[in-house]
Design an enzyme around this catalytic site. Structure first.
Site, PDB file in Angstrom:
ATOM      1  N   ASN A  25       0.370  -8.771   2.124  1.00 13.47           N
ATOM      2  CA  ASN A  25      -0.295  -7.639   2.781  1.00 13.47           C
ATOM      3  C   ASN A  25       0.110  -7.592   4.247  1.00 13.47           C
ATOM      4  O   ASN A  25       0.430  -8.618   4.842  1.00 13.47           O
ATOM      5  CB  ASN A  25      -1.820  -7.835   2.683  1.00 13.47           C
ATOM      6  CG  ASN A  25      -2.597  -6.701   3.322  1.00 13.47           C
ATOM      7  OD1 ASN A  25      -2.266  -5.531   3.136  1.00 13.47           O
ATOM      8  ND2 ASN A  25      -3.634  -7.029   4.090  1.00 13.47           N
ATOM      9  N   MET A  51      -6.715  -0.103   0.312  1.00  9.47           N
ATOM     10  CA  MET A  51      -7.962  -0.500   0.961  1.00  9.47           C
ATOM     11  C   MET A  51      -8.945  -1.221   0.025  1.00  9.47           C
ATOM     12  O   MET A  51     -10.149  -1.142   0.213  1.00  9.47           O
ATOM     13  CB  MET A  51      -8.640   0.732   1.599  1.00  9.47           C
ATOM     14  CG  MET A  51      -7.755   1.497   2.563  1.00  9.47           C
ATOM     15  SD  MET A  51      -7.117   0.488   3.906  1.00  9.47           S
ATOM     16  CE  MET A  51      -8.559   0.463   4.951  1.00  9.47           C
ATOM     17  N   GLY A  60       1.435   6.191   4.246  1.00  7.96           N
ATOM     18  CA  GLY A  60       2.630   5.614   3.646  1.00  7.96           C
ATOM     19  C   GLY A  60       3.791   5.392   4.588  1.00  7.96           C
ATOM     20  O   GLY A  60       4.941   5.353   4.150  1.00  7.96           O
ATOM     21  N   SER A  61       3.519   5.197   5.873  1.00  2.96           N
ATOM     22  CA  SER A  61       4.652   4.961   6.769  1.00  2.96           C
ATOM     23  C   SER A  61       5.282   3.593   6.490  1.00  2.96           C
ATOM     24  O   SER A  61       6.503   3.435   6.589  1.00  2.96           O
ATOM     25  CB  SER A  61       4.244   5.106   8.244  1.00  2.96           C
ATOM     26  OG  SER A  61       3.336   4.113   8.615  1.00  2.96           O
ATOM     27  N   HIS A  71      -1.410  -6.395   7.979  1.00  5.45           N
ATOM     28  CA  HIS A  71      -2.693  -6.064   8.620  1.00  5.45           C
ATOM     29  C   HIS A  71      -2.459  -5.847  10.123  1.00  5.45           C
ATOM     30  O   HIS A  71      -1.773  -6.649  10.760  1.00  5.45           O
ATOM     31  CB  HIS A  71      -3.687  -7.207   8.384  1.00  5.45           C
ATOM     32  CG  HIS A  71      -5.044  -6.898   8.933  1.00  5.45           C
ATOM     33  ND1 HIS A  71      -5.942  -6.077   8.284  1.00  5.45           N
ATOM     34  CD2 HIS A  71      -5.634  -7.253  10.102  1.00  5.45           C
ATOM     35  CE1 HIS A  71      -7.031  -5.960   9.018  1.00  5.45           C
ATOM     36  NE2 HIS A  71      -6.870  -6.666  10.128  1.00  5.45           N
ATOM     37  N   LEU A 101      -9.969  -4.921  -2.247  1.00  2.00           N
ATOM     38  CA  LEU A 101      -9.694  -6.336  -2.499  1.00  2.00           C
ATOM     39  C   LEU A 101      -9.035  -6.451  -3.870  1.00  2.00           C
ATOM     40  O   LEU A 101      -9.361  -5.696  -4.788  1.00  2.00           O
ATOM     41  CB  LEU A 101     -10.990  -7.145  -2.488  1.00  2.00           C
ATOM     42  CG  LEU A 101     -11.687  -7.290  -1.137  1.00  2.00           C
ATOM     43  CD1 LEU A 101     -12.934  -8.163  -1.289  1.00  2.00           C
ATOM     44  CD2 LEU A 101     -10.757  -7.873  -0.102  1.00  2.00           C
ATOM     45  N   ILE A 102      -8.128  -7.408  -3.986  1.00  2.00           N
ATOM     46  CA  ILE A 102      -7.448  -7.627  -5.269  1.00  2.00           C
ATOM     47  C   ILE A 102      -8.245  -8.688  -6.041  1.00  2.00           C
ATOM     48  O   ILE A 102      -8.600  -9.735  -5.494  1.00  2.00           O
ATOM     49  CB  ILE A 102      -6.000  -8.121  -5.024  1.00  2.00           C
ATOM     50  CG1 ILE A 102      -5.215  -7.128  -4.153  1.00  2.00           C
ATOM     51  CG2 ILE A 102      -5.276  -8.402  -6.338  1.00  2.00           C
ATOM     52  CD1 ILE A 102      -4.878  -5.812  -4.789  1.00  2.00           C
TER      53      ILE A 102
HETATM   54  C1  GRF Z   1      -1.143  -0.129   8.340  1.00  2.00           C
HETATM   55  O1  GRF Z   1      -1.533  -0.148   9.680  1.00  2.00           O
HETATM   56  C2  GRF Z   1      -1.389  -1.461   7.704  1.00  2.00           C
HETATM   57  O2  GRF Z   1      -1.307  -2.507   8.616  1.00  2.00           O
HETATM   58  C3  GRF Z   1      -2.791  -1.337   7.190  1.00  2.00           C
HETATM   59  O3  GRF Z   1      -2.898  -0.003   6.767  1.00  2.00           O
HETATM   60  C4  GRF Z   1      -2.024   0.818   7.529  1.00  2.00           C
HETATM   61  C5  GRF Z   1      -1.224   1.653   6.569  1.00  2.00           C
HETATM   62  O4  GRF Z   1      -0.499   2.641   7.243  1.00  2.00           O
HETATM   63  N1  GRF Z   1      -3.058  -2.317   6.164  1.00  2.00           N
HETATM   64  P1  GRF Z   1       0.609   3.481   6.488  1.00  2.00           P
HETATM   65  O5  GRF Z   1      -0.101   4.213   5.355  1.00  2.00           O
HETATM   66  O6  GRF Z   1       1.658   2.564   5.994  1.00  2.00           O
HETATM   67  O7  GRF Z   1       1.121   4.446   7.506  1.00  2.00           O
END
Ligand code: GRF
EC number: 2.1.2.2
Length: 194
Positions: A109, A92, A14-15, A111, A94-95
């Site tokens: 999203n 993680m 959740g960063s 990525h 697919l929607i």
């Molecule tokens: C991030 O690197 C994002 O790009 C990917 O999943 C990771 C999530 O990291 N889709 P965090 O949980 O927000 O730290």
């Protein structure tokens, strides 16, 4: 500018959730994060939402009769709170059409690669193993494919000889945390203007 109600879908540490919530609290983006949707009961992001008094809908997909069933429940949770936008941040899955149709062009999203390179899981590891010299971060609209929706914004990051997978991950996260709120801000302002 009117406050837009939004949900974050996340299943990890959740960063990015934190970065978005902080930007909204600081007035950096005109939205109110009203809901966290999470498909893992042990995810660290849940504690982060609770600390901020943000509602959570935490579910286990195997307790539902398929994707449509749990997405109908997510839709209900969103509708109850008047959610207008969805920001995916490490969700993680697919929607499917149950959410894609009502939130057309309003689910985005982040990525950790320069799509279309390295879609799917462990994009950072894939880039590192392929020894590419440049990777980065992409923010894109969601469609029914795996990391295939229209690209909104990208930022490149150079991989140096000194980088390890861990240092690369740190560089990517630092970019993510500033890029995601910036892109959200410009999308919401654009929407207000039109
Ligand atoms: C991030 O690197 C994002 O790009 C990917 O999943 C990771 C999530 O990291 N889709 P965090 O949980 O927000 O730290």
């Amino acid at each position: 500018m009117a406050m837009i109600k939004a949900a974050v879908f996340a299943s990890g540490t959740g960063s990015n959730f934190d970065a978005i919530v902080k930007a909204s609290e600081a007035g950096g983006i005109p939205c109110d994060i009203q809901l966290l949707v999470c498909d893992r009961k042990d995810a660290v992001v849940i504690t982060k939402a609770e600390q901020k008094n943000i509602d959570t809908f935490v579910f286990s997909p195997k307790e539902f009769d398929g994707k449509d069933a749990y997405e109908r429940q997510i839709l209900l949770e969103c509708r109850e709170r008047g959610i207008e936008w969805v920001f995916l941040a490490g969700y993680m899955r697919l929607i499917g059409p149950v959410l894609l149709e009502p939130f057309k062009n309003r689910i985005i999203n982040i990525h950790p690669s320069l799509l279309p390179a390295f879609p799917g899981k462990d994009a950072i590891g894939q880039a590192f193993e392929k020894q590419v010299k440049v990777t980065g971060v992409t923010i894109h609209y969601i469609d029914d494919g795996m990391d295939t929706g229209p690209i909104i914004e990208q930022e490149a990051i150079r991989i140096t000889a000194k980088d390890t997978k861990e240092t690369l991950q740190q560089k990517i996260q630092a970019v993510e945390h500033s890029l995601y709120p910036k892109v959200i801000q410009s999308l919401l302002v654009e929407e207000e203007v039109h």
